[in-house]
Every structure is written in structure tokens, then in C-alpha cells.
Design an enzyme around this catalytic site. Structure first.
Site, PDB file in Angstrom:
ATOM      1  N   ARG A 104       0.795  -1.219   0.000  1.00  0.00           N
ATOM      2  CA  ARG A 104       0.000   0.000   0.000  1.00  0.00           C
ATOM      3  C   ARG A 104       0.834   1.278   0.000  1.00  0.00           C
ATOM      4  O   ARG A 104       0.653   2.163  -0.833  1.00  0.00           O
ATOM      5  CB  ARG A 104      -0.834   0.065   1.290  1.00  0.00           C
ATOM      6  CG  ARG A 104      -2.237  -0.388   1.179  1.00  0.00           C
ATOM      7  CD  ARG A 104      -2.692  -0.809   2.563  1.00  0.00           C
ATOM      8  NE  ARG A 104      -2.008  -2.057   2.872  1.00  0.00           N
ATOM      9  CZ  ARG A 104      -2.528  -3.237   2.614  1.00  0.00           C
ATOM     10  NH1 ARG A 104      -3.736  -3.319   2.148  1.00  0.00           N
ATOM     11  NH2 ARG A 104      -1.851  -4.330   2.855  1.00  0.00           N
ATOM     12  N   THR A 105       1.734   1.382   0.969  1.00  0.00           N
ATOM     13  CA  THR A 105       2.449   2.649   1.144  1.00  0.00           C
ATOM     14  C   THR A 105       3.318   2.950  -0.086  1.00  0.00           C
ATOM     15  O   THR A 105       3.340   4.066  -0.585  1.00  0.00           O
ATOM     16  CB  THR A 105       3.292   2.608   2.436  1.00  0.00           C
ATOM     17  OG1 THR A 105       2.428   2.235   3.507  1.00  0.00           O
ATOM     18  CG2 THR A 105       3.907   3.952   2.750  1.00  0.00           C
TER      19      THR A 105
ATOM     20  N   ARG B 217      11.372   4.044   3.708  1.00  0.00           N
ATOM     21  CA  ARG B 217      10.886   3.080   4.709  1.00  0.00           C
ATOM     22  C   ARG B 217      12.071   2.215   5.106  1.00  0.00           C
ATOM     23  O   ARG B 217      12.773   1.690   4.249  1.00  0.00           O
ATOM     24  CB  ARG B 217       9.774   2.214   4.145  1.00  0.00           C
ATOM     25  CG  ARG B 217       9.513   1.020   5.054  1.00  0.00           C
ATOM     26  CD  ARG B 217       8.247   0.317   4.786  1.00  0.00           C
ATOM     27  NE  ARG B 217       7.099   1.124   5.162  1.00  0.00           N
ATOM     28  CZ  ARG B 217       5.872   0.618   5.283  1.00  0.00           C
ATOM     29  NH1 ARG B 217       5.660  -0.654   5.072  1.00  0.00           N
ATOM     30  NH2 ARG B 217       4.859   1.390   5.616  1.00  0.00           N
TER      31      ARG B 217
HETATM   32  C1  NCD Z   1       1.656  -0.606   8.383  1.00  0.00           C
HETATM   33  C2  NCD Z   1       3.134  -0.437   8.408  1.00  0.00           C
HETATM   34  O1  NCD Z   1       3.849  -0.984   7.571  1.00  0.00           O
HETATM   35  O2  NCD Z   1       3.577   0.246   9.300  1.00  0.00           O
HETATM   36  N1  NCD Z   1       1.089  -0.771   7.145  1.00  0.00           N
HETATM   37  C3  NCD Z   1       0.979   0.279   6.294  1.00  0.00           C
HETATM   38  O3  NCD Z   1       1.833   1.138   6.194  1.00  0.00           O
HETATM   39  N2  NCD Z   1      -0.141   0.345   5.578  1.00  0.00           N
HETATM   40  C4  NCD Z   1       1.129  -1.464   9.422  1.00  0.00           C
HETATM   41  C5  NCD Z   1       1.581  -2.878   9.496  1.00  0.00           C
HETATM   42  O4  NCD Z   1       2.522  -3.307   8.863  1.00  0.00           O
HETATM   43  O5  NCD Z   1       0.943  -3.581  10.265  1.00  0.00           O
END
Ligand code: NCD
Length: 311
Positions: free
Chosen positions: A57-58, A107
Site C-alpha cells: 500500500r504505502t 521506509r
Molecule cells: C503498516 C506499516 O507498515 O507500518 N502498514 C501500512 O503502512 N499500511 C502497518 C503494518 O505493517 O501492520
């Protein structure tokens, strides 16, 4: 030229700063509903996505956001890059810098990595999740989603439920919700509560007690990859006490919203029936993510001065 701006954690923004991004995101959400989902705001700018942890998603959402603003996008993920050959984060950052990128979205599994990056390079840095620490754009898209569904958030109650200990989503989310005047409950077994107290929040171990008080029930993923310490006796036990299912939802207020940042473990923290119900805003969160990330990139990179406009 104005000083470079970054978004490393949600408290880089005061309430007014958050409001401005949410407002800008509303106009971008409108753009994304058009047949041609693109504006020229960041034409000629380059955004690099630097992902050292798996993400669906991100990563996709930052990519689509940058492209919808007409920026050029470089995607770098750790498994397909020189990281495999042992290149350090610093060398990778300096490589991107030498290529003249305007913004780096990072990230990283290590908390604090985006702060190092900010020291090393001149580009704008956006934190897309660092270790167990922070995830500011998730907090913003969650505010956007709640606003759309519930209107003014002042005085509303949200419960973050589950694996709070490992959750950067909860850590940034709590700060964002408090800044908007929300009441915050943390619901988890004692072993999954945060190690140090968070100001202004109430800790509750019983999900059944918390549910009737909530306008928003925010379920967190059980982070199995960060659970080597055996913090719950068994997944079955956890599921019995903390899973959001239709029986538990019967105790919720009418109009209460269910949220989850994804990826979901269907059948663990949430049942499929609840995840797919009309009171769940989980796909709305994903949709909001693109508009909110457009607004964030636009705001930080000063798109308006570059000759574009939000509409
Ligand atoms: C989260 C993350 O990676 O911090 N997901 C996200 O960014 N949509 C939460 C998760 O991994 O549970």
C-alpha cells in the site's frame, strides 16, 4: 530559497499544518475522481522511493501520488538493489543526491533512519515508516478518512487495538488524534502495551469494555515478524480476547467506524465479515492515502511556487 522541509514524524506539524495538508488533500481527492487523474504541480521534479522493508500500500500509494503530480519517480527496493552487495544507506542516499532527486521517501526497519538521511542529503525527506517508531503519512490519511466519515473529530473517541507495542501506526496515530482533540484509548494485553506511557491516553485491557465507548475502532495488525519474544501465550488466545468480530461489533455505537492500516491478518485481529462490512473504512483509507500523499509531497516541495496548482 526557502529551507527544505521534511516530514519525519507527525509532530513536525502543528494542528494548523495538519489542517492545511488535509485541506489540500481534499482538492487532490477531487482530481483523483476525474477521468484524467493528473495535475502538473510537480512537473520536472524527481521523487525517489527508497524501501528497505516490504510494503504494498504505502509504496504504491507514494508512487501513484508522485505520478499524479507529474513528478518523475525512481523506485528502489532493497532486495533488487546494491544493498544485496552490502551498500550502506549512506552511499545509496549520496547516490540519489548526486542524481539530483528533490525528495526521498524512505521506509526502513531501523527507527531513526529518516533522521540520518536528513543529515546526509539536501533533498526533502519523507518518513514512510521507520522500525517501530513513526509513520506520519499513515496518521494523516487516517485523519482524512475519519473526517470524511465522521466530520469534526473534536471530542470523538478512538481506540487503537492490538499490537500497540510494535506499531509505528499507533505511535504516530495517537499523536495526530490527540492534536485533533480526540480521546484516545489503547486496548491490548499488558504485554503488547507501549513500554513507556503516552501522554493523554487511557490504557484498557478489555476490548469488550472499550467497544461501546468508541466512535472509531482502529485495529492493528498482529506483527508476527516482530514477535520473536513470545508476547502472547498463543494466537488462539489472542484471537479469543482481541479479535474484532460481528458478535463484538453488536456492542458498538451506531455509526462507529472500523479502521485498519493493512495488511490485515483476516481471522486473527479482524474477521472477514467485519473487514468487508459497510462500517469498515479500510478501503477508504487506501483511497485517502493517495490524495494525502499528493498533498504532503506538494506541500513539502512547494509545488505552488514551481508554477503548478492543486486543482
Ligand atoms: C503498516 C506499516 O507498515 O507500518 N502498514 C501500512 O503502512 N499500511 C502497518 C503494518 O505493517 O501492520
Amino acid at each position: 530559497m526557502a529551507e527544505r522541509r521534511h516530514l519525519l514524524d507527525i509532530d513536525d506539524l502543528d494542528r494548523e499544518g495538519m489542517e492545511r495538508i488535509l485541506e489540500t488533500a481534499r482538492s487532490f481527492a477531487e482530481v483523483l475522481r476525474r477521468p484524467i487523474k493528473k495535475v502538473p504541480s510537480l512537473r520536472g521534479r524527481t521523487v525517489a522511493n527508497l524501501f528497505y522493508e516490504p510494503s504494498t500500500r504505502t509504496r504504491l500509494s507514494f508512487e501513484l501520488a508522485a505520478k499524479s503530480l507529474s513528478a518523475d519517480v525512481l523506485n528502489f527496493s532493497a532486495s533488487t538493489s546494491s544493498v544485496e552487495k552490502g551498500e550502506s544507506l549512506k552511499d545509496t542516499a549520496l547516490t540519489l543526491e548526486a542524481m539530483g532527486v528533490d525528495a526521498v521517501v524512505i521506509r526502513h526497519p531501523v527507527a531513526g533512519a529518516p533522521w540520518l538521511l536528513r543529515r546526509w542529503i539536501g533533498a526533502t525527506v519523507l518518513n514512510a515508516g521507520d522500525g517501530m517508531h513513526a509513520h506520519p503519512t499513515q496518521a494523516l490519511l487516517d485523519l482524512f478518512t475519519m473526517r470524511e466519515r465522521l466530520g469534526d473529530l473534536e471530542g470523538k473517541t478512538i481506540a487503537f487495538v492490538g499490537d500497540i507495542l510494535h506499531s509505528r501506526v499507533a505511535r504516530s496515530g495517537v499523536k495526530a488524534c490527540r492534536a485533533m482533540g480526540m480521546e484516545v484509548l489503547l486496548v491490548a494485553p499488558p504485554t503488547l502495551m507501549p513500554p513507556s506511557p503516552m501522554p493523554g491516553v487511557e490504557l484498557i485491557t478489555s476490548l469488550d469494555e472499550a467497544i461501546p465507548r468508541c466512535d472509531v475502532i482502529y485495529m492493528l495488525r498482529m506483527q508476527k515478524e516482530r514477535q520473536q519474544e513470545g508476547r502472547v501465550p498463543s494466537l488462539e488466545e489472542y484471537t479469543r480476547l482481541y479479535q474484532l468480530n460481528v458478535e463484538r461489533m453488536a456492542g458498538a455505537r451506531p455509526g462507529a467506524l472500523v479502521m485498519h492500516p493493512g495488511p490485515m491478518n483476516r481471522g486473527v485481529e479482524i474477521t472477514a465479515e467485519v473487514a468487508d462490512a459497510p462500517y469498515a473504512a479500510i478501503t477508504s483509507q487506501v483511497t485517502a492515502g493517495v490524495a494525502v500523499r499528493m498533498a504532503t509531497l506538494f506541500t513539502l516541495l512547494g509545488g505552488a511556487e514551481g508554477g503548478g496548482d492543486a486543482g
